[in-house]
Design an enzyme around this catalytic site. Structure first.
Site, PDB file in Angstrom:
ATOM      1  CE1 TYR A  32     -44.810 -53.854 -69.442  1.00  0.00           C
ATOM      2  CE2 TYR A  32     -46.600 -55.081 -69.905  1.00  0.00           C
ATOM      3  CZ  TYR A  32     -45.348 -55.565 -69.931  1.00  0.00           C
ATOM      4  OH  TYR A  32     -44.326 -56.126 -70.143  1.00  0.00           O
ATOM      5  NE  ARG A  51     -48.098 -56.630 -62.295  1.00  0.00           N
ATOM      6  CZ  ARG A  51     -48.352 -58.123 -63.132  1.00  0.00           C
ATOM      7  NH1 ARG A  51     -47.233 -59.044 -62.649  1.00  0.00           N
ATOM      8  NH2 ARG A  51     -49.185 -58.618 -64.180  1.00  0.00           N
ATOM      9  NE  ARG A  99     -36.555 -36.179 -75.095  1.00  0.00           N
ATOM     10  CZ  ARG A  99     -34.742 -36.565 -75.308  1.00  0.00           C
ATOM     11  NH1 ARG A  99     -34.704 -35.043 -74.659  1.00  0.00           N
ATOM     12  NH2 ARG A  99     -34.759 -37.119 -74.779  1.00  0.00           N
ATOM     13  CG  HIS A 101     -33.840 -37.014 -69.234  1.00  0.00           C
ATOM     14  ND1 HIS A 101     -33.276 -36.002 -70.880  1.00  0.00           N
ATOM     15  CD2 HIS A 101     -32.612 -37.746 -69.912  1.00  0.00           C
ATOM     16  CE1 HIS A 101     -32.777 -36.620 -71.602  1.00  0.00           C
ATOM     17  NE2 HIS A 101     -32.630 -37.893 -71.232  1.00  0.00           N
ATOM     18  CE  LYS A 146     -46.570 -57.014 -67.104  1.00  0.00           C
ATOM     19  NZ  LYS A 146     -45.407 -57.850 -67.381  1.00  0.00           N
ATOM     20  CD  GLU A 178     -37.904 -61.355 -64.957  1.00  0.00           C
ATOM     21  OE1 GLU A 178     -39.785 -61.491 -65.106  1.00  0.00           O
ATOM     22  OE2 GLU A 178     -38.086 -60.162 -64.862  1.00  0.00           O
ATOM     23  CG  LEU A 202     -43.197 -58.146 -64.246  1.00  0.00           C
ATOM     24  CD1 LEU A 202     -44.530 -59.059 -63.791  1.00  0.00           C
ATOM     25  CD2 LEU A 202     -42.925 -57.224 -63.366  1.00  0.00           C
TER      26      LEU A 202
HETATM   27  C1  LIG Z   1     -45.417 -59.506 -67.614  1.00  0.00           C
HETATM   28  C2  LIG Z   1     -44.303 -60.426 -67.343  1.00  0.00           C
HETATM   29  C3  LIG Z   1     -43.880 -61.779 -66.433  1.00  0.00           C
HETATM   30  C4  LIG Z   1     -45.327 -62.692 -66.545  1.00  0.00           C
HETATM   31  O1  LIG Z   1     -46.343 -61.878 -65.617  1.00  0.00           O
HETATM   32  P1  LIG Z   1     -47.648 -61.929 -65.209  1.00  0.00           P
HETATM   33  O2  LIG Z   1     -48.750 -61.316 -64.269  1.00  0.00           O
HETATM   34  O3  LIG Z   1     -47.924 -63.560 -64.985  1.00  0.00           O
HETATM   35  O4  LIG Z   1     -48.610 -61.885 -66.664  1.00  0.00           O
HETATM   36  C5  LIG Z   1     -42.532 -61.590 -66.262  1.00  0.00           C
HETATM   37  N1  LIG Z   1     -42.343 -61.665 -66.763  1.00  0.00           N
HETATM   38  C6  LIG Z   1     -41.690 -60.295 -66.802  1.00  0.00           C
HETATM   39  C7  LIG Z   1     -40.144 -59.353 -67.233  1.00  0.00           C
HETATM   40  C8  LIG Z   1     -42.561 -59.509 -67.767  1.00  0.00           C
HETATM   41  O5  LIG Z   1     -43.038 -58.585 -67.790  1.00  0.00           O
END
Ligand SMILES: *Cc1c(COP(=O)(O)O)cnc(C)c1O
Length: 284
Positions: A32, A51, A99, A101, A146, A178, A202
């Site tokens: 996403y 991305r 369904r 995997h 993501k 993070e 991320l």
């Molecule tokens: C989306 C996200 C961020 C921040 O990313 P941006 O592109 O700056 O919005 C940081 N850490 C995680 C785990 C995320 O999912």
């Protein structure tokens, strides 16, 4: 809000439905993006679409639309919903199939969904700063994707919420990684430190904008791993994300950061970030 995009078509949001066997629903099998909209314009849209493509590719999903097409669809959605200040949420899943995997056969089409939400800038939190807690990072080893699989992230965020805090700062052992949905920065003696963009975090678009602003404005940055102890000894701490922008952190586990008020480097970056938004999207 009014309309959504389902597989390239703008339809009433209440009609935008996916099957119970959509793999996003059953496996979190998709990726996403959240894109900021200021003055009806998308901020850093190319970076987000790149991305989105990269995350998809990393899990073997081929997007059914070219980047330029997606961009045009999103622009149309913003107009249709008359969105001025808010976000676009967009996701792609591996599609709907019985369904199992293993991946479905090649003729199963990915499901692409997007919708908008009005959202103001978090001006008050940006002024006063936010509280955080430290939690162990229990996520998988491909945090650079993501992914829709956010269990580790939501458990961490829920812990923060239950502690009356804005965000959790995650760490693997001694090393700070993070936030649950944000990147973390510390400032020590005028130098910014943040985790390198590898498989453990991320790579935030906001983080990259900040690093770019630092290099253009002579603010020193070291992209290297820092520890919980570094965090405790930091002069300033802040987080970044699409919705939070540059957000000062004033408390960690109930303990004040330095003197407990957002300080100079963070304030300077907030101003530079606002300038960058205005460069791309017009006066705020
Ligand atoms: C989306 C996200 C961020 C921040 O990313 P941006 O592109 O700056 O919005 C940081 N850490 C995680 C785990 C995320 O999912």
């Amino acid at each position: 809000m009014g309309f959504a995009i389902l597989n390239g078509e703008i339809i009433e949001r209440s009609n935008a439905m996916v099957d119970v066997e959509d793999r996003g629903y059953q496996f979190g099998d998709g990726v996403y993006e959240v894109i900021r909209v200021y003055n009806g314009k998308m901020f850093t849209v190319e970076e987000h679409l790149n991305r989105f493509e990269r995350s998809s590719k990393n899990i073997g999903i081929t997007l059914p639309f070219a980047k330029e097409q997606v961009k045009e669809q999103l622009e149309n959605l913003i107009k249709k919903n008359n969105l001025q200040l808010g976000i676009i949420y967009m996701q792609v899943t591996r599609g709907t199939a019985p369904r199992n995997h293993t991946f479905p056969s090649g003729d199963v089409k990915p499901t692409v969904v997007a919708y908008t939400k009005e959202l103001s800038r978090p001006t008050e939190n940006m002024q006063t700063g936010v509280k955080t807690i430290l939690v162990e990072d229990i996520r998988w080893l491909r945090c650079d994707i993501k992914s829709l699989n956010l269990l580790g992230n939501i458990l961490a965020k829920q812990q923060a919420a239950e502690a009356g805090c804005f965000e959790s700062i995650q760490h693997r052992g001694e090393d700070v990684t993070e936030g649950s949905s944000s990147n973390i920065f510390i400032v020590k003696n005028g130098v910014i430190h943040t985790h390198p963009s590898n498989n453990l975090i991320l790579k935030g678009i906001t983080k990259d904008v900040i690093l770019d602003l630092c290099s253009k404005n002579g603010i020193a940055v070291e992209e290297r791993v820092f520890t919980k102890e570094d965090l405790n000894n930091a002069d300033e701490v802040f987080l970044s994300s699409t919705t939070a922008e540059v957000m000062p952190i004033v408390k960690i586990d109930g303990r004040k950061v330095k003197n407990g008020s957002p300080e100079t480097v963070t304030r300077r970056l907030q101003a530079l970030f606002t300038e960058e938004i205005e460069n791309q999207c017009g006066k705020l």
